[in-house]
Design an enzyme around this catalytic site. Structure first.
Site, PDB file in Angstrom:
ATOM      1  N   TYR A  34      59.124 -54.476 -86.725  1.00 31.47           N
ATOM      2  CA  TYR A  34      60.316 -54.839 -85.985  1.00 31.47           C
ATOM      3  C   TYR A  34      60.596 -53.798 -84.902  1.00 31.47           C
ATOM      4  O   TYR A  34      60.300 -52.624 -85.095  1.00 31.47           O
ATOM      5  CB  TYR A  34      61.516 -54.937 -86.916  1.00 31.47           C
ATOM      6  CG  TYR A  34      61.428 -56.025 -87.956  1.00 31.47           C
ATOM      7  CD1 TYR A  34      61.328 -57.367 -87.581  1.00 31.47           C
ATOM      8  CD2 TYR A  34      61.456 -55.710 -89.304  1.00 31.47           C
ATOM      9  CE1 TYR A  34      61.279 -58.368 -88.540  1.00 31.47           C
ATOM     10  CE2 TYR A  34      61.392 -56.714 -90.266  1.00 31.47           C
ATOM     11  CZ  TYR A  34      61.302 -58.039 -89.884  1.00 31.47           C
ATOM     12  OH  TYR A  34      61.235 -59.027 -90.832  1.00 31.47           O
ATOM     13  N   ILE A  91      62.496 -50.585 -86.000  1.00 31.01           N
ATOM     14  CA  ILE A  91      61.926 -49.748 -87.055  1.00 31.01           C
ATOM     15  C   ILE A  91      60.516 -49.304 -86.683  1.00 31.01           C
ATOM     16  O   ILE A  91      60.281 -48.167 -86.281  1.00 31.01           O
ATOM     17  CB  ILE A  91      61.924 -50.492 -88.411  1.00 31.01           C
ATOM     18  CG1 ILE A  91      63.356 -50.927 -88.785  1.00 31.01           C
ATOM     19  CG2 ILE A  91      61.329 -49.628 -89.516  1.00 31.01           C
ATOM     20  CD1 ILE A  91      63.436 -51.872 -89.974  1.00 31.01           C
ATOM     21  N   CYS A  92      59.565 -50.215 -86.817  1.00 29.54           N
ATOM     22  CA  CYS A  92      58.153 -49.850 -86.689  1.00 29.54           C
ATOM     23  C   CYS A  92      57.676 -49.758 -85.248  1.00 29.54           C
ATOM     24  O   CYS A  92      56.538 -49.357 -85.000  1.00 29.54           O
ATOM     25  CB  CYS A  92      57.290 -50.838 -87.471  1.00 29.54           C
ATOM     26  SG  CYS A  92      57.595 -50.727 -89.241  1.00 29.54           S
ATOM     27  N   VAL A  93      58.536 -50.094 -84.294  1.00 32.28           N
ATOM     28  CA  VAL A  93      58.244 -49.820 -82.883  1.00 32.28           C
ATOM     29  C   VAL A  93      58.997 -48.558 -82.437  1.00 32.28           C
ATOM     30  O   VAL A  93      58.402 -47.644 -81.873  1.00 32.28           O
ATOM     31  CB  VAL A  93      58.609 -51.014 -81.987  1.00 32.28           C
ATOM     32  CG1 VAL A  93      58.464 -50.658 -80.512  1.00 32.28           C
ATOM     33  CG2 VAL A  93      57.732 -52.218 -82.329  1.00 32.28           C
TER      34      VAL A  93
END
Length: 217
Positions: free
Chosen positions: A115, A118-120
């Site tokens: 997402y 978060i993970c970006v």
């Protein structure tokens, strides 16, 4: 803040490296900032563009045995390529990913994933702190809400990241209509993933009775 301007700040395929993060089925289950179909379409277009322009692409997932395999729309573009599976939410803490990026020798780091918040955001902010020139392809990302996506973008801009959409990126890689080396692939990507522009181009060629580049027929 260091301003990003001047021709040297524009993205070039020979200097770019792409990292695609966690484009997995589980992530689509609570994707509310974008239509899931659009994210799949845009991430596939991004992958195809990187392949066409010779941009090294690192694919990474998180706990794939539970979250699912990367969308086939992406992995089919890179048959046989290893997908780096992680446990870390912050991709830039995974040494295999960082080593793969560094091995390319490229300096323009391009990131898209799920997402956004978060993970970006985490690897983008981390890599910026290490001096990387980072661009996020916002429409090949997505978040739990529109607010989460927008706040993550604001946070990354404040940290010094550049924001683009996939078609803007491909256009910047192409840069000049006189460069014909990748025109066929460019038109084919437009035709399948930016239908308004792609189909209009084909119609224009029909009206002008002009041959469409071979691979895009």
């Amino acid at each position: 803040m260091k301003f990003r301007n001047g021709v040297a700040s524009l993205l070039r395929p020979q200097d770019s490296v792409l990292v695609m993060i966690d484009h997995q089925p589980f992530q689509l289950a609570n994707l509310n900032s974008h239509d899931p179909q659009m994210v799949v379409n845009n991430s596939a277009a991004l992958a195809k563009a990187a392949k066409a322009y010779g941009v090294p692409t690192i694919l990474t997932s998180v706990i794939a045995d539970r979250g699912g395999l990367i969308f086939p729309h992406i992995t089919d573009v890179f048959p046989g390529q290893e997908v780096i599976d992680r446990t870390l939410l912050n991709t830039w803490e995974d040494r295999k990913v960082v080593d793969a990026v560094e091995a390319t020798g490229r300096k323009q780091l391009i990131i898209a994933g799920l997402y956004t918040e978060i993970c970006v955001a985490m690897p983008v902010i981390h890599a910026l702190g290490e001096g990387w020139d980072v661009t996020v392809i916002t429409d090949a990302c997505g978040a739990l809400s529109v607010e989460a996506h927008q706040v993550a973008i604001q946070r990354m801009i404040a940290a010094g990241a550049n924001m683009m959409t996939w078609l803007a990126l491909v256009s910047e890689w192409q840069r000049d209509h006189a460069r014909t080396e990748h025109v066929a692939e460019f038109v084919d990507i437009l035709k399948h993933h930016a239908a308004g522009s792609g189909i209009a181009f084909l119609w224009e060629q029909q009206l002008l009775n002009t041959p469409v580049p071979g691979a895009a027929r």
